[in-house]
Scaffold this motif. Structure first.
Motif, PDB file in Angstrom:
ATOM      1  N   LYS A   1       8.610  -2.561  58.374  1.00 44.21           N
ATOM      2  CA  LYS A   1       7.590  -2.980  57.417  1.00 44.21           C
ATOM      3  C   LYS A   1       6.790  -1.766  56.957  1.00 44.21           C
ATOM      4  N   PRO A   2       6.334  -1.762  55.688  1.00 49.01           N
ATOM      5  CA  PRO A   2       5.589  -0.603  55.177  1.00 49.01           C
ATOM      6  C   PRO A   2       4.423  -0.175  56.067  1.00 49.01           C
ATOM      7  N   ARG A   3       3.642  -1.121  56.550  1.00 47.21           N
ATOM      8  CA  ARG A   3       2.484  -0.758  57.371  1.00 47.21           C
ATOM      9  C   ARG A   3       2.927  -0.044  58.639  1.00 47.21           C
TER      10      ARG A   3
ATOM     11  N   ILE B   1      -0.374   0.070  49.323  1.00 47.73           N
ATOM     12  CA  ILE B   1      -0.594   0.525  50.691  1.00 47.73           C
ATOM     13  C   ILE B   1      -0.208   1.983  50.903  1.00 47.73           C
ATOM     14  N   PHE B   2       0.846   2.450  50.249  1.00 50.60           N
ATOM     15  CA  PHE B   2       1.223   3.856  50.396  1.00 50.60           C
ATOM     16  C   PHE B   2       0.211   4.762  49.706  1.00 50.60           C
ATOM     17  N   LEU B   3      -0.196   4.398  48.499  1.00 54.73           N
ATOM     18  CA  LEU B   3      -1.157   5.210  47.752  1.00 54.73           C
ATOM     19  C   LEU B   3      -2.486   5.308  48.484  1.00 54.73           C
ATOM     20  N   HIS B   4      -2.883   4.275  49.198  1.00 56.06           N
ATOM     21  CA  HIS B   4      -4.153   4.275  49.919  1.00 56.06           C
ATOM     22  C   HIS B   4      -4.062   5.022  51.246  1.00 56.06           C
ATOM     23  N   ASN B   5      -2.850   5.317  51.685  1.00 59.80           N
ATOM     24  CA  ASN B   5      -2.687   5.975  52.987  1.00 59.80           C
ATOM     25  C   ASN B   5      -2.021   7.344  52.869  1.00 59.80           C
ATOM     26  N   GLY B   6      -2.236   7.991  51.726  1.00 60.31           N
ATOM     27  CA  GLY B   6      -1.812   9.377  51.578  1.00 60.31           C
ATOM     28  C   GLY B   6      -0.335   9.583  51.387  1.00 60.31           C
ATOM     29  N   GLU B   7       0.358   8.592  50.852  1.00 57.83           N
ATOM     30  CA  GLU B   7       1.798   8.720  50.661  1.00 57.83           C
ATOM     31  C   GLU B   7       2.201   8.261  49.266  1.00 57.83           C
ATOM     32  N   CYS B   8       3.409   8.613  48.871  1.00 52.56           N
ATOM     33  CA  CYS B   8       4.056   8.029  47.705  1.00 52.56           C
ATOM     34  C   CYS B   8       5.179   7.158  48.220  1.00 52.56           C
ATOM     35  N   GLY B   9       5.070   5.867  47.993  1.00 61.02           N
ATOM     36  CA  GLY B   9       6.134   4.929  48.333  1.00 61.02           C
ATOM     37  C   GLY B   9       6.652   4.240  47.085  1.00 61.02           C
ATOM     38  N   GLY B  10       6.668   4.966  45.992  1.00 59.87           N
ATOM     39  CA  GLY B  10       7.066   4.381  44.715  1.00 59.87           C
ATOM     40  C   GLY B  10       8.460   3.777  44.729  1.00 59.87           C
ATOM     41  N   CYS B  11       9.373   4.376  45.488  1.00 59.82           N
ATOM     42  CA  CYS B  11      10.735   3.840  45.542  1.00 59.82           C
ATOM     43  C   CYS B  11      10.770   2.494  46.261  1.00 59.82           C
ATOM     44  N   ILE B  12       9.724   2.164  46.998  1.00 58.37           N
ATOM     45  CA  ILE B  12       9.609   0.887  47.710  1.00 58.37           C
ATOM     46  C   ILE B  12       8.808  -0.114  46.881  1.00 58.37           C
ATOM     47  N   THR B  13       7.651   0.298  46.379  1.00 54.63           N
ATOM     48  CA  THR B  13       6.721  -0.617  45.718  1.00 54.63           C
ATOM     49  C   THR B  13       6.771  -0.583  44.198  1.00 54.63           C
ATOM     50  N   GLY B  14       7.296   0.494  43.634  1.00 58.14           N
ATOM     51  CA  GLY B  14       7.271   0.660  42.187  1.00 58.14           C
ATOM     52  C   GLY B  14       6.003   1.293  41.666  1.00 58.14           C
ATOM     53  N   LEU B  15       5.046   1.602  42.568  1.00 55.98           N
ATOM     54  CA  LEU B  15       3.794   2.256  42.175  1.00 55.98           C
ATOM     55  C   LEU B  15       3.838   3.714  42.608  1.00 55.98           C
ATOM     56  N   TYR B  16       3.752   4.625  41.644  1.00 56.72           N
ATOM     57  CA  TYR B  16       3.844   6.062  41.896  1.00 56.72           C
ATOM     58  C   TYR B  16       2.502   6.723  41.586  1.00 56.72           C
ATOM     59  N   PRO B  17       2.180   7.833  42.219  1.00 56.53           N
ATOM     60  CA  PRO B  17       0.918   8.511  41.894  1.00 56.53           C
ATOM     61  C   PRO B  17       0.872   9.016  40.463  1.00 56.53           C
ATOM     62  N   ILE B  18       2.048   9.264  39.891  1.00 54.74           N
ATOM     63  CA  ILE B  18       2.126   9.685  38.490  1.00 54.74           C
ATOM     64  C   ILE B  18       3.409   9.107  37.908  1.00 54.74           C
ATOM     65  N   SER B  19       3.331   8.613  36.703  1.00 58.88           N
ATOM     66  CA  SER B  19       4.483   7.972  36.083  1.00 58.88           C
ATOM     67  C   SER B  19       5.459   9.015  35.549  1.00 58.88           C
ATOM     68  N   ASN B  20       6.631   8.556  35.185  1.00 57.68           N
ATOM     69  CA  ASN B  20       7.637   9.459  34.618  1.00 57.68           C
ATOM     70  C   ASN B  20       7.177  10.035  33.285  1.00 57.68           C
ATOM     71  N   GLU B  21       6.220   9.369  32.667  1.00 52.50           N
ATOM     72  CA  GLU B  21       5.662   9.854  31.399  1.00 52.50           C
ATOM     73  C   GLU B  21       4.465  10.767  31.615  1.00 52.50           C
ATOM     74  N   GLY B  22       4.091  10.974  32.892  1.00 59.10           N
ATOM     75  CA  GLY B  22       2.999  11.892  33.200  1.00 59.10           C
ATOM     76  C   GLY B  22       1.631  11.257  33.300  1.00 59.10           C
TER      77      GLY B  22
END
Length: 525
Positions: free
Chosen positions: A473-475, A496-517
């Motif tokens: 599980k992610p947590r 949860i990844f963004l709030h805990n100092g990680e990028c889990g975009g491949c899991i959640t679809g939420l990335y710190p920065i999008s492909n468009e920047g």
């Protein structure tokens, strides 16, 4: 092929792209010994890129650059290394181990990427681990400055090198700052080294997505993707290159060009279970200043083992199974943790052949030839023979991830063919359902097995032919790499990844920065 032109020496053969880097600044050592030292350190990041390798260093007449396909040992043969004798006026060396994440697999994308400065004509050499976003922005900027246009399959690193070379500025420092301005320049994931004249520059993105470490060596410095590179040459890490930091190293020492940020940014979650070596150290970021205190860093082995101990509690069948066996090499620490947590034996009955030419590379990184991956599995990996090992046994197979499923399908079938009664998978990474645009070559949704079934482990198990698949599980995954064990829980669990100092975009679809920047703004706190 060697080409000598205006003092520049370049050699190349077709290869592919990114992702382990080593930089050395050591003016007190002669070229033959310094190159060998840098190459020895680079074997410590060979696992990060196995499609090709390259080296660069300046000479009094220009520079020497060699880029070829293959592993380090295949590229840098004794005869080639013996030819590295030109005097180096500055003591700067760059080595790159390549893995394809962006752009085409062609000669224009070789690294180090060397481009002459538009104004001074001095060579600028760039090596890069990561992936820039909004590459169309770079194309437009280059065209505005020079009128040049590049093919669609030109890599992000090559575009960046041309962009940097085309910018005006009173100094290289000013040009680099302009080129990496978050609003107007290049952005995304970058742990990067730039060699120019007498200086070696190190730059890391503000998210800290890819690892980047710094160590002292004699009267100089070494920087690398991972601490394992330092172990290869007997030095210790001094600190990480901080996120957002830019430093210059030359005869005046180490100078800060852009201040770094302490604390966690959005470190790539895929690094710990797979990409980084188990014997490399990674900051846990439990404390804001962990990045400058390597004595607090945690080995990736321990994080993987902790993850396995946790997953062992999920599925009751694990405690009743006959044994656990792990997928070499990256899945072994996690699988050992599953055995510890379940209280059943760990049996290393899947053996990796390190000597067969078809089997000495990491299968995940063969995405340029994905159709052959499944065929290579049982060339690279073999089961220990003997009816008494698998016959009528309930077997737990452990691995760091299941991304494309080709390896999992082949190994499940092999274990059943060896006589197993049941095959259950334990997986040390949550379901991968989204592509990556920040440095991991997962380019299409179609290649991701979990994406096909919306992360449903029952359907994934059916697809690979196993009795069950159990993902961490992610947590619990986040908690495994923290010493404190504290995990923040946002209102929107996708963050949860963004709030805990990680990028889990491949899991959640939420990335710190999008492909468009576009930088992501958290919706919840």
């Amino acid at each position: 092929m060697a080409e000598r032109e205006s003092g520049f020496i370049e050699e190349d053969e077709p290869l592919q792209e990114e992702c382990g880097i080593v930089g050395l600044y050591l003016p007190s050592l002669d070229t033959p010994h310094a190159v060998r030292l840098a190459l020895q350190a680079a074997t410590g990041v060979q696992h990060r890129g196995q499609l090709g390798a390259g080296v660069y260093y300046p000479t009094y007449d220009g520079y020497r650059r060699v880029v070829r396909s293959g592993l380090m040992r295949e590229v840098f043969t004794d005869s080639l290394v013996s030819s590295f004798t030109e005097d180096n006026p500055y003591g700067i060396y760059q080595v790159h181990a390549r893995y394809g994440t962006n752009g085409g697999y062609n000669s224009t994308n070789f690294q180090p990427a060397v481009v002459p400065d538009r104004f001074t004509q001095s060579p600028i050499s760039v090596i890069h681990n990561g992936q820039f976003t909004a590459t169309e922005h770079l194309r437009r900027k280059i065209h505005e400055l020079t009128g040049e246009e590049f093919p669609e399959d030109t890599s992000d690193t090559y575009l960046y090198a041309h962009y940097l070379a085309a910018l005006d500025g009173d100094s290289m420092e000013e040009k680099i700052l302009k080129s990496l301005d978050e609003d107007t320049g290049a952005n995304g994931a970058y742990s990067m080294m730039i060699a120019y004249e007498d200086s070696l520059y190190l730059a890391r993105d503000s998210f800290g997505i890819r690892p980047f470490v710094l160590g002292r060596i004699k009267d100089g410095w070494m920087a690398a993707s991972e601490t394992k590179a330092f172990k290869k040459v007997g030095i210790n890490p001094e600190r990480e290159v901080l996120r957002n930091e830019i430093v210059r190293i030359n005869k005046n020492g180490l100078t800060t060009i852009r201040e770094g940020k302490l604390g966690a940014g959005n470190y790539c979650s895929f690094e710990v279970p797979y990409f980084s070596s188990p014997d490399s150290l990674t900051p846990t970021y439990d404390n804001p200043d962990d990045g400058i205190h390597p004595e607090r860093w945690l080995s990736n082995y321990v994080a993987r083992e902790r993850a396995g101990i946790t997953v062992a509690q999920y599925n009751p069948i694990f405690k009743d199974a006959d044994f656990v066996t792990g997928m070499p090499d990256s899945g072994v620490p996690f699988s050992a943790g599953v055995a510890i947590g379940a209280g059943i034996p760990y049996r290393p009955v899947i053996i990796r052949d390190h000597y067969d030419q078809a089997a000495d590379r990491r299968l995940f990184q063969g995405d340029d030839d994905m159709e052959s991956i499944e065929k290579k599995v049982l060339v690279k990996l073999s089961l220990v023979p003997g009816d008494h090992i698998f016959q009528d046994k309930v077997v737990v197979l452990g691995d760091d991830t299941i991304v494309r499923s080709k390896v999992a399908k082949a190994m499940t079938r092999a274990v059943f063919n060896a006589g197993a009664r049941e095959v259950h998978w334990a997986v040390g990474f949550p379901p991968v359902q989204h592509t990556c645009h920040l440095g991991v070559s997962m380019r299409t949704q179609d290649e991701l097995i979990a994406a096909m079934f919306n992360g449903d482990p029952v359907k994934v198990a059916e697809a690979i032919g196993a009795n069950s698949v159990t993902y961490i599980k992610p947590r619990d995954f986040i908690q495994a790499r923290k010493e404190s064990g504290e995990v923040l829980t946002p209102a929107d669990i996708r963050e949860i990844f963004l709030h805990n100092g990680e990028c889990g975009g491949c899991i959640t679809g939420l990335y710190p920065i999008s492909n468009e920047g576009v930088i992501y703004e958290r919706l919840t706190s």
